[in-house]
Design an enzyme around this catalytic site. Structure first.
Site, short mmCIF file in Angstrom:
data_model
loop_
_atom_site.label_atom_id
_atom_site.label_comp_id
_atom_site.label_asym_id
_atom_site.label_seq_id
_atom_site.Cartn_x
_atom_site.Cartn_y
_atom_site.Cartn_z
N ASN A 134 2.79 -2.58 8.23
CA ASN A 134 3.75 -3.33 7.43
C ASN A 134 4.40 -2.45 6.38
O ASN A 134 5.53 -2.68 5.97
CB ASN A 134 3.06 -4.53 6.77
CG ASN A 134 2.70 -5.60 7.78
OD1 ASN A 134 3.56 -6.10 8.51
ND2 ASN A 134 1.43 -5.95 7.86
N ALA A 146 0.82 -1.21 0.00
CA ALA A 146 0.00 0.00 0.00
C ALA A 146 0.85 1.26 0.00
O ALA A 146 0.37 2.34 0.35
CB ALA A 146 -0.93 -0.01 1.21
N HIS A 148 -0.42 7.86 3.60
CA HIS A 148 0.98 7.78 3.99
C HIS A 148 1.75 8.88 3.26
O HIS A 148 1.59 9.04 2.05
CB HIS A 148 1.59 6.43 3.63
CG HIS A 148 0.80 5.25 4.10
ND1 HIS A 148 0.69 4.92 5.44
CD2 HIS A 148 0.07 4.33 3.42
CE1 HIS A 148 -0.06 3.84 5.55
NE2 HIS A 148 -0.45 3.47 4.35
#
Length: 276
Positions: free
Chosen positions: A198, A130, A228
Site C-alpha cells: 500500500n 509506513a 523502503h
C-alpha cells in the site's frame, strides 16, 4: 466557528473497521489522547473479540457490521483486508463523510469512489503510513517529475502470502541471500501484493501516478525490518529517502503505520500544522 467535519457537540464521531495491530492502536489513541474525537463504533471479522476489546475502552464503542459504521460516524478509518474495502468505503463516501484509507491499493481499484466523493462532498484521506517524504513528492509533482523509483526489501515471512508469489514460490524456497521477486509498476504491485505494498500506491498517488511509479521488491532472509528506499528526479529537486520500519505484531505492517494515522487525526484539529 465549528469546523465542518465536527458534530454539533464539537467532537468528530470516529469508527474503525479492522482490529488488527493498527486498528487497535488507533482505537486506543482516539479513545485516550486525541482531543476533538469520540470513538463511536468498531467493526471486525470476529464480533466476540471485537466486543471484548470495545468493553476494555473507556468510551465503550458499539460493535457494528462493516457496512453499518458509516451511519454512526462522521469519520471512518479503514484498517481491514482489501477484499472488503468497497463495503466499508462506499457508504462513507455516498454519505459525504470522511474516509481514512490504509488499503491504498484497494482504493486504486475502486477509483470511482473518488468521483463519487467529488459529488457528495466526502473526503478521502490516505495517510503516509509506513513511508516518508510524501510532502516532498507532492511538492515536486507541482512541477515536472522525471522519475519515481522505489525499492522495497522485506523479510521472507512478510511476503509468503502475496498472491503474486503463489505460483512463484520457487523464488523464495531455500533463499539464503536477497532475491528480487518483483519488478514493475505500483499498479501491478497493488494487485499482486495487496497486503504488502500500500505504501507504493500512496507514493504513486502523491507523485506521478501508479503507471509511472517504478517498483522493485526484494525478499531478504537476513532482514527483520521492512525497508523502503525512494529516489525522485524532478525539475525542482533530486532526492532519495529510506526508512526501516520496526514490524508490528503483523510482520507485514510497521509500528509507524498506526502512529501515522494518529498524527493525521491530530493535525486535523491542530491550530499549528507542520508539513504540506
Amino acid at each position: 466557528m465549528t469546523p465542518s467535519w465536527t458534530t454539533a457537540a464539537g467532537r468528530t464521531r470516529v469508527g474503525i473497521v479492522g482490529l488488527g495491530p493498527v486498528g487497535r492502536a488507533v482505537a486506543r489513541a482516539v479513545d485516550g489522547s486525541l482531543d476533538g474525537y469520540l470513538l463511536t463504533a468498531l467493526s471486525a471479522r470476529r464480533p466476540a473479540p471485537a466486543q471484548e476489546f470495545a468493553d476494555s475502552l473507556p468510551s465503550r464503542p458499539a460493535v457494528l457490521r462493516a457496512q453499518e459504521v458509516a451511519d454512526a460516524c462522521d469519520l471512518v478509518i479503514e484498517c481491514a483486508p482489501a477484499a472488503i474495502f468497497d463495503q466499508i468505503a462506499q457508504p462513507v463516501v455516498e454519505q459525504g463523510k470522511t474516509l481514512v484509507v490504509l488499503s491504498a491499493g484497494a482504493l486504486l481499484n475502486s477509483w470511482h469512489l473518488v468521483d463519487t466523493a467529488r459529488t457528495t462532498g466526502a473526503t478521502i484521506l490516505v495517510p503516509t503510513g509506513a513511508l516518508l517524504g510524501l510532502d516532498a513528492v507532492q511538492a515536486a509533482a507541482e512541477g515536472v517529475v522525471h522519475s519515481v523509483r522505489m525499492t522495497t526489501r522485506k523479510p521472507l515471512r512478510g511476503l509468503l502470502d502475496a498472491p503474486y508469489l503463489q505460483d512463484r514460490r520457487h523464488l523464495l524456497g531455500g533463499a539464503t541471500e536477497p532475491v528480487r521477486v518483483f519488478s514493475g509498476t505500483a499498479r501491478e504491485a497493488a494487485s499482486g501484493f495487496p497486503a504488502n505494498l500500500n505504501v507504493a500506491v500512496a507514493l504513486a498517488l502523491a507523485g506521478v501516478g501508479p503507471d509511472r511509479t517504478e517498483l522493485e521488491i526484494w525478499a531478504d532472509p537476513d532482514l527483520d525490518r521492512n525497508t523502503h528506499q525512494i529516489t525522485v528526479e524532478a525539475d525542482s529537486a533530486s532526492f532519495s529517502m529510506s526508512i526501516a520500519n520496526v514490524p508490528s505484531e503483523n510482520v507485514k505492517t510497521g509500528l509507524i503505520t498506526a502512529l501515522s494515522v494518529v498524527v493525521l487525526l491530530r493535525k486535523r484539529t491542530s491550530a499549528l500544522q507542520i508539513g504540506t
